[in-house]
Design a protein around this motif. Structure first.
Motif, short mmCIF file in Angstrom:
data_model
loop_
_atom_site.label_atom_id
_atom_site.label_comp_id
_atom_site.label_asym_id
_atom_site.label_seq_id
_atom_site.Cartn_x
_atom_site.Cartn_y
_atom_site.Cartn_z
N THR A 182 98.44 13.50 56.50
CA THR A 182 96.85 13.17 56.55
C THR A 182 96.32 13.81 57.67
N ARG A 183 94.84 14.38 57.20
CA ARG A 183 94.07 15.19 58.00
C ARG A 183 92.72 14.47 58.08
N LYS A 184 91.87 14.68 59.30
CA LYS A 184 90.65 14.24 59.39
C LYS A 184 89.87 15.95 59.28
N TYR A 185 88.57 15.47 58.45
CA TYR A 185 87.82 16.84 58.09
C TYR A 185 86.35 16.46 58.09
N ARG A 186 85.50 17.55 58.48
CA ARG A 186 84.14 17.31 58.35
C ARG A 186 83.62 18.28 57.43
N GLU A 187 82.72 17.97 56.35
CA GLU A 187 82.12 18.82 55.71
C GLU A 187 80.58 18.70 55.44
N LYS A 188 79.97 19.83 55.92
CA LYS A 188 78.43 19.66 55.77
C LYS A 188 78.03 20.71 54.96
N LEU A 189 76.97 20.24 54.09
CA LEU A 189 76.45 21.02 53.03
C LEU A 189 74.88 21.36 53.30
N GLY A 232 94.59 20.86 42.04
CA GLY A 232 95.15 20.97 43.40
C GLY A 232 94.89 22.49 44.07
N THR A 233 95.20 22.42 45.28
CA THR A 233 94.80 23.86 46.30
C THR A 233 96.07 24.82 45.76
N LEU A 234 97.16 24.09 45.35
CA LEU A 234 98.41 24.96 45.58
C LEU A 234 98.53 25.89 44.13
N LYS A 235 98.35 25.31 43.00
CA LYS A 235 98.43 26.18 41.83
C LYS A 235 97.56 25.41 40.80
N GLY A 236 96.69 24.73 41.45
CA GLY A 236 95.71 24.16 40.40
C GLY A 236 95.90 22.89 39.52
N TYR A 237 97.23 22.43 39.77
CA TYR A 237 97.85 21.16 39.11
C TYR A 237 96.85 20.11 39.48
N PRO A 238 96.99 18.99 38.56
CA PRO A 238 96.16 17.77 39.22
C PRO A 238 97.22 16.92 40.26
N LEU A 239 96.41 16.22 41.04
CA LEU A 239 97.03 15.68 42.24
C LEU A 239 97.68 14.26 41.66
N GLU A 240 99.00 13.85 41.81
CA GLU A 240 99.27 12.55 41.61
C GLU A 240 98.78 11.58 42.23
N ASN A 241 98.60 11.67 43.49
CA ASN A 241 97.75 10.41 44.30
C ASN A 241 96.99 11.16 45.42
N LYS A 252 88.73 20.93 48.93
CA LYS A 252 89.21 22.36 48.75
C LYS A 252 89.63 22.83 50.27
N ALA A 253 88.83 22.55 50.99
CA ALA A 253 89.00 23.12 52.48
C ALA A 253 90.21 22.38 53.08
N ALA A 254 90.13 20.90 53.21
CA ALA A 254 90.96 20.08 53.92
C ALA A 254 92.25 19.98 53.14
N ALA A 255 92.52 19.97 52.04
CA ALA A 255 93.68 19.68 51.39
C ALA A 255 94.72 20.84 51.78
N LYS A 256 94.18 22.19 51.86
CA LYS A 256 95.31 23.23 52.26
C LYS A 256 95.96 23.09 53.45
N SER A 257 95.43 21.95 54.44
CA SER A 257 95.99 22.04 55.85
C SER A 257 96.92 20.46 55.79
N CYS A 258 97.03 19.78 54.37
CA CYS A 258 97.59 18.71 54.30
C CYS A 258 98.90 18.73 53.78
N LYS A 259 99.73 20.05 53.91
CA LYS A 259 100.90 20.22 53.46
C LYS A 259 101.12 20.08 52.07
N PRO A 260 100.33 20.37 51.01
CA PRO A 260 100.38 20.02 49.74
C PRO A 260 102.03 20.49 49.15
#
Length: 688
Positions: free
Chosen positions: A488-495, A552-561, A590-598
């Motif tokens: 689990t990670r905390k992240y801020r995204e600003k557009l 998903g960010t690994l290989k583009g497969y859907p996330l289970e949860n 996209k940015a945060a999931a990579k750091s959540c050890k998928p």
């Protein structure tokens, strides 16, 4: 007259004799005049050329027939469903619209994995059941052992209404425990039933089992219990029949009958039981739905005077009649020429024709009433699970659950000339079977067809070749993996975008990671305080994350949860719009999931293999080779039954491999069990 309708399904494991039994039901009700056999490929219910070739039921066929009992004519709508797990969606959508089912068991194999699957699917929909223990003439047939398995494996209260006289080659007939008579079928087609006194050597058994029947009814039914207490001698046949009817409706018991459909023994008493014990549509509780405008829960009475509502449980594209929407009418009535609303699209359609399905034949009828199962023409945009209702009051009924595909294959037409029709055919088969998914691979441009198993895809591709004349090149089957976040990670995204005039602005701070309870899907928690993000933008944030989970960010497969907690953020008074927050959520994922050890998850199949003793070592070694874990080994009637969990990736070609290893002396069935983490040594080869 409406009390005389019965909507029933036939469910079972592969090869328990469902289609043969249905064929006999149709023969004795006069719907067909010649008995067909699966082995001869001339059954009424298996219309598809592949069903005839393979000897299995692929699409659930619907047929209407009549049975006369005690001067009453019963209209019986029968849906015969597939027993193979690859066609689970066919079973699911049939059970959704049925009132009761006949569960067929093989007298020597008993309760098998797919029987459990379909049984618990029926439980989910609260359906009354009758069991028919078939193949009493088969080697190893044991009525009482199957009766016990119904109790232990299916957690049901079996109520034996009959016991067999003999088994295997000595199966003579059945003893009716209510009438206290022995029934024999004497002619070849089983049309003549002779009722005789119970033979001396069966009297003790008959007395014991009749007592068990009475005691079980007394335990489950209060009215019967009072009669039983006051005077057992006063118990009449009618009292027993009424008690069985009440307990069957409440699903407190499952009446059990037996016979041999192939040998034409035991079918007419089953038809009598269907008429006597199964509920008519208007004896069931009112149907719940949602008012499409207010979303309030409303209840509709199951009668002809009520507002019209119905559920499309299947779409069939017929060569001559075009698109047919198979419809279960729950309330009200419809006539051809009437206008109805498809609640999903909000569009109104005029019904061209109402048809009653009689397997490969159709009969045009003037009107369809509450409780009927009909086919409609003229409903252009119908999909499986659509609610149809009157235009005055749109009612949304509970839809049909479509399982996610687990296997895919790349496909293309062999010739360029077929390119145009190929796309149209794929769209058509997807309409008919919503568990198939057709998509283009963004990286390779290939067309991918996904389904519920190897056989499912094989049958679909064969259907394209046989029914549409298109030859297809196909790649090797590939597993549809899933992805999971493990940290689990905390992240801020600003557009922030300024492009002259009004700009785009969205700012979100969130925590992202796996769900604690391992449930599937997105768990979204909104912790925004003081309106720093206006309330109307919050659903857009959730929508953005939900859509992002598809890739998903690994290989583009859907996330289970995934669990997302929205903690903080900000919005601009003029530049912020709902869509900006949707984009921010997608980009933030996209940015945060990579750091959540998928990590990758793979589908694990529950496999059951039946074989003989001498192949135990070979079967065990082969399971180990496939990264499988044996969960149990049972022995029954001289055969070994192995239950194992094996990754889907290791099961391709398993059926033919097993036949080779065991010289054709083993059978196998598979169903999806769960998703599990892919071992690192395999994941590394998949991710690179």
């Amino acid at each position: 007259m409406k009390y005389n309708t019965r909507n029933i399904g036939i469910i079972a494991h592969v090869d328990a004799g469902k289609t043969t039994l249905t064929e006999r039901l149709l023969y004795y009700t006069g719907m067909i005049h010649k008995i067909g056999n699966v082995d001869d490929g001339n059954t009424a219910m298996d219309r598809d050329i592949q069903e005839k070739n393979r000897g299995i039921t692929i699409s659930s066929a619907a047929i209407s027939t009549q049975w006369k009992k005690d001067q009453n004519v019963f209209n019986i709508n029968i849906i015969d469903t597939p027993g193979h797990i690859d066609f689970a969606v066919e079973v699911e959508r049939s059970l959704r619209v049925l009132d009761s089912v006949v569960a067929v068991f093989c007298a020597s194999s008993g309760v098998q994995p797919q029987t459990e699957n379909v049984w618990f699917q029926a439980e989910k929909y609260g359906i009354s059941k009758i069991c028919f223990i078939n193949k009493m003439d088969r080697m190893g047939a044991d009525f009482f052992a199957v009766l016990n398995e119904i109790k232990t494996k299916l957690h049901a209260v079996p109520l034996a209404l009959q016991i067999p006289m003999g088994s295997e080659d000595n199966f003579e007939g059945v003893i009716d425990l209510i009438k206290q008579k022995a029934l024999y079928w004497i002619d070849e087609n089983g049309e003549t039933i002779i009722e005789q006194e119970i033979p001396e050597n069966y009297k003790a058994d008959a007395k014991e089992w009749r007592m068990k029947l009475i005691e079980t009814l007394a335990e489950q039914d209060e009215i019967f219990f009072e009669t039983f207490l006051s005077s057992e001698a006063q118990i009449s046949e009618e009292m027993m029949i009424e008690a069985i009817k009440r307990t069957c409706l409440l699903r407190a018991v499952v009446p059990v009958l037996c016979g041999s459909a192939f040998k034409n023994k035991g079918v007419q008493p089953l038809l009598d039981a269907i008429a006597s014990y199964f509920p008519a549509p208007n004896q069931l509780p009112s149907i719940k739905g949602k008012d499409a405008k207010t979303e309030k829960i409303i209840e509709l009475e199951r009668n002809d005077e009520e507002n019209f509502s119905g559920l499309v449980f299947k779409v069939v594209i017929d060569k001559h009649m075009g698109k047919l929407a198979m419809l279960r009418i729950y309330s009200g009535k419809i006539k051809s020429g009437h206008t109805v609303q498809n609640v999903r699209t909000g569009e109104n359609f005029r019904i061209s024709r109402i048809l009653q399905m009689q397997s490969d034949k159709t009969l045009t009828i003037e009107e369809g009433k509450a409780g009927d199962i009909v086919a409609l023409t003229g409903i252009k945009d119908a999909k499986t699970g659509d609610s149809l209702s009157s235009t005055e009051k749109a009612v949304l009924l509970e839809s049909i659950t479509i399982p996610a595909p687990v296997i895919r294959v790349s496909i293309e037409p062999k010739t360029n000339a077929d390119e145009k029709s190929f796309g149209l055919v794929l769209a058509k088969i997807q309409e008919e079977d919503p568990s198939l998914v057709v998509e283009r691979d963004r990286q390779t441009g290939e067309t991918l067809l996904s389904g519920l198993g190897e056989l499912h895809l094989e049958v679909t591709l064969e259907k394209i070749r046989l029914n549409h004349g298109i030859e297809i090149n196909q790649g090797k089957p590939k597993v549809s993996y899933r992805e999971i976040l493990t940290k689990t990670r905390k992240y801020r995204e600003k557009l922030v975008k300024q492009n002259g005039g009004s700009g785009q602005f969205a700012d979100i701070t969130f925590e992202i990671g796996p769900r604690e309870n391992n449930e599937t899907g997105l768990e979204f928690i909104n912790q925004i305080k003081g309106g720093v993000i206006p309330g109307e933008f919050i659903p857009s944030v959730e929508k953005g994350f939900r859509e992002a989970m598809e890739n998903g960010t690994l290989k583009g497969y859907p996330l289970e949860n995934m669990k997302v907690t929205l903690l903080d953020g900000s919005a601009h008074s003029t530049d912020s719009a709902a869509f900006d927050f949707e984009i921010a959520a997608r980009d933030g994922f996209k940015a945060a999931a990579k750091s959540c050890k998928p990590k990758l998850l793979e589908p694990i199949m529950q496999v059951e293999i039946q074989s003989i003793e001498e192949y135990t070592g070979i079967v065990t070694a082969d399971i180990n080779k496939r990264r499988g874990i044996i969960t149990s080994i049972d022995e029954k009637s001289g055969r070994k039954t192995f239950t194992a969990e094996i990754p889907l990736a290791s099961t391709f070609g398993y059926i033919s491999d097993l036949r080779t290893l065991t010289s054709g002396r083993a059978s196998i069935s598979m169903k999806l069990s769960h998703y599990a983490l892919v071992p690192d040594f395999i994941a590394n080869t998949l991710i690179t």
